[in-house]
Design an enzyme around this catalytic site. Structure first.
Site, PDB file in Angstrom:
ATOM      1  N   CYS A 112      46.178  30.160  33.822  1.00  0.00           N
ATOM      2  CA  CYS A 112      46.271  31.396  33.038  1.00  0.00           C
ATOM      3  C   CYS A 112      45.418  31.224  31.776  1.00  0.00           C
ATOM      4  CB  CYS A 112      47.728  31.667  32.663  1.00  0.00           C
ATOM      5  SG  CYS A 112      47.884  33.060  31.532  1.00  0.00           S
ATOM      6  N   THR A 248      43.884  43.061  42.045  1.00  0.00           N
ATOM      7  CA  THR A 248      43.397  44.268  41.373  1.00  0.00           C
ATOM      8  C   THR A 248      43.111  45.422  42.344  1.00  0.00           C
ATOM      9  OG1 THR A 248      42.510  42.886  39.626  1.00  0.00           O
ATOM     10  CG2 THR A 248      41.595  45.091  39.789  1.00  0.00           C
TER      11      THR A 248
HETATM   12  C1  LIG Z   1      47.764  42.409  35.543  1.00  0.00           C
HETATM   13  C2  LIG Z   1      47.531  41.038  36.097  1.00  0.00           C
HETATM   14  C3  LIG Z   1      48.521  40.067  35.974  1.00  0.00           C
HETATM   15  C4  LIG Z   1      48.322  38.779  36.478  1.00  0.00           C
HETATM   16  N1  LIG Z   1      49.322  37.848  36.379  1.00  0.00           N
HETATM   17  C5  LIG Z   1      49.159  36.611  36.938  1.00  0.00           C
HETATM   18  C6  LIG Z   1      50.217  35.657  36.917  1.00  0.00           C
HETATM   19  O1  LIG Z   1      51.326  35.912  36.438  1.00  0.00           O
HETATM   20  N2  LIG Z   1      49.972  34.434  37.465  1.00  0.00           N
HETATM   21  C7  LIG Z   1      48.773  34.088  38.048  1.00  0.00           C
HETATM   22  O2  LIG Z   1      48.619  32.966  38.544  1.00  0.00           O
HETATM   23  N3  LIG Z   1      47.758  34.997  38.102  1.00  0.00           N
HETATM   24  C8  LIG Z   1      47.919  36.229  37.556  1.00  0.00           C
HETATM   25  N4  LIG Z   1      46.895  37.149  37.628  1.00  0.00           N
HETATM   26  C9  LIG Z   1      45.637  36.766  38.271  1.00  0.00           C
HETATM   27  C10 LIG Z   1      45.576  37.220  39.735  1.00  0.00           C
HETATM   28  O3  LIG Z   1      46.592  36.628  40.511  1.00  0.00           O
HETATM   29  C11 LIG Z   1      44.218  36.878  40.373  1.00  0.00           C
HETATM   30  O4  LIG Z   1      44.000  35.487  40.308  1.00  0.00           O
HETATM   31  C12 LIG Z   1      43.052  37.587  39.691  1.00  0.00           C
HETATM   32  O5  LIG Z   1      43.431  38.876  39.254  1.00  0.00           O
HETATM   33  C13 LIG Z   1      41.836  37.700  40.599  1.00  0.00           C
HETATM   34  O6  LIG Z   1      42.145  38.422  41.771  1.00  0.00           O
HETATM   35  P1  LIG Z   1      41.857  40.035  41.928  1.00  0.00           P
HETATM   36  O7  LIG Z   1      40.445  40.257  41.484  1.00  0.00           O
HETATM   37  O8  LIG Z   1      42.097  40.323  43.373  1.00  0.00           O
HETATM   38  O9  LIG Z   1      42.846  40.702  41.026  1.00  0.00           O
HETATM   39  C14 LIG Z   1      47.083  38.444  37.123  1.00  0.00           C
HETATM   40  C15 LIG Z   1      46.084  39.432  37.246  1.00  0.00           C
HETATM   41  C16 LIG Z   1      46.294  40.721  36.746  1.00  0.00           C
HETATM   42  C17 LIG Z   1      45.200  41.747  36.904  1.00  0.00           C
END
Ligand SMILES: Cc1cc2nc3c(=O)[nH]c(=O)nc-3n(C[C@H](O)[C@H](O)[C@H](O)COP(=O)(O)O)c2cc1C
Length: 287
Positions: A112, A248
């Protein structure tokens, strides 16, 4: 799979994602104690993606264990609980409690980008990172996935350390450190100022990370970052991922994105004459 942090807050939302066709679901990251997270604004939309700095809001593992129990009885797909902590003992305690409540696997959030003393601060310190992974591994009897940060010089070096410490699989990637500034007020938009970029904007970065990791380690890789349609997913498989996570894109495509992506992969395999996904994992590496 559902990526951590997007709709993974309750048994109900996890179920709705599974109904949308996800092959497995990952919960929001949970820690030992409740955490409020940051004040709004915590998410901002930018070209081709979102920047978020939620600040890991969660009710703590003791309360969240109820959701895990409920989800485990109703879900027909594997339930992976995302875990964070401030020390190896904390990671291990949260992981143990998650498994006792019914988690099929845990995913360690050591990536994170916006909370001090956990997440990527742990993931960038190789000595602490190795201790966290081996402590969790020796505490639970379920697979341990480790989610890596792209905000490092060499993600493959980190992958190697994590695998030596006992990781069963790697998730790549968490969000890319980023920010947005409001030209009217002249200050950063997010209350935390800096957050993590997700969505289509980061797909080429995530793809390169998976490609690099595949060259160095032998454990399964779960690709994550910007997957929006089947073609994105196939690219990750060709780069070396055995599965993908989607976060996302649920905001733009809806929960049906999981069915659409898996159907698209199946059609691709048929048209190209491949018998299974396994045949294309890492295929882009051949010389
Ligand atoms: C609103 C939001 C909250 C997220 N919260 C977490 C989280 O609690 N733990 C984590 O490991 N990743 C978290 N992520 C990251 C996502 O799991 C992922 O790694 C990242 O968004 C890339 O994937 P995507 O482009 O498909 O969203 C979060 C992403 C978003 C957008």
């Amino acid at each position: 799979m559902l990526a951590s942090g997007i709709l993974g807050y309750s048994a109900e939302t996890l179920e709705s994602i599974a109904e949308g066709g996800a092959g497995a679901v990952v919960t929001k990251s949970v820690g030992l104690k409740p955490r409020k997270g940051y004040t709004n604004p915590t998410v901002v939309q930018v070209s081709c993606g979102l920047i978020n700095a939620m600040g890991l809001p969660n009710p703590g593992i003791d309360e969240f264990a109820e959701e895990i129990r409920e989800a485990r009885t109703s879900l027909e797909v594997p339930l992976i609980v995302s875990v964070y902590g401030y020390s190896e003992e904390e990671y291990a305690t949260v992981a143990r409690k998650a498994v006792e409540a019914g988690a099929d696997a845990v995913e360690l959030n050591v990536s994170c980008p916006h909370v001090k003393e956990t997440g990527s601060e742990i993931g960038q310190d190789l000595e602490i990172l190795a201790k966290v992974v081996s402590k969790v591994k020796s505490t639970i009897n379920r697979p341990v996935f480790v989610k890596l940060s792209p905000n490092v010089t060499s993600i493959a070096d980190i992958a190697e350390v994590v695998v030596k410490a006992g990781a069963d699989a790697l998730t790549a990637i968490n969000t890319v450190k980023a920010m947005a500034i409001d030209t009217e007020t002249t200050i950063p938009i997010l209350s935390n100022r800096v957050g993590g970029l997700s969505g289509q904007a980061i797909k080429p970065i995530a793809l390169r990370c998976v490609y690099d990791i595949y060259e160095r380690v032998k454990v399964p890789i779960i690709g994550c970052g910007g997957v929006t349609d089947w073609r994105d997913a196939v690219e990750f498989l060709l780069a070396g991922a055995s599965a993908v996570q989607i976060g996302t894109a649920i905001a733009t495509e809806g929960p049906g994105v999981f069915k659409a992506v898996s159907h698209g992969i199946e059609e691709y395999l048929k048209v190209k004459g491949f018998k299974s996904v396994k045949e294309i994992v890492g295929l882009s590496h051949r010389s």
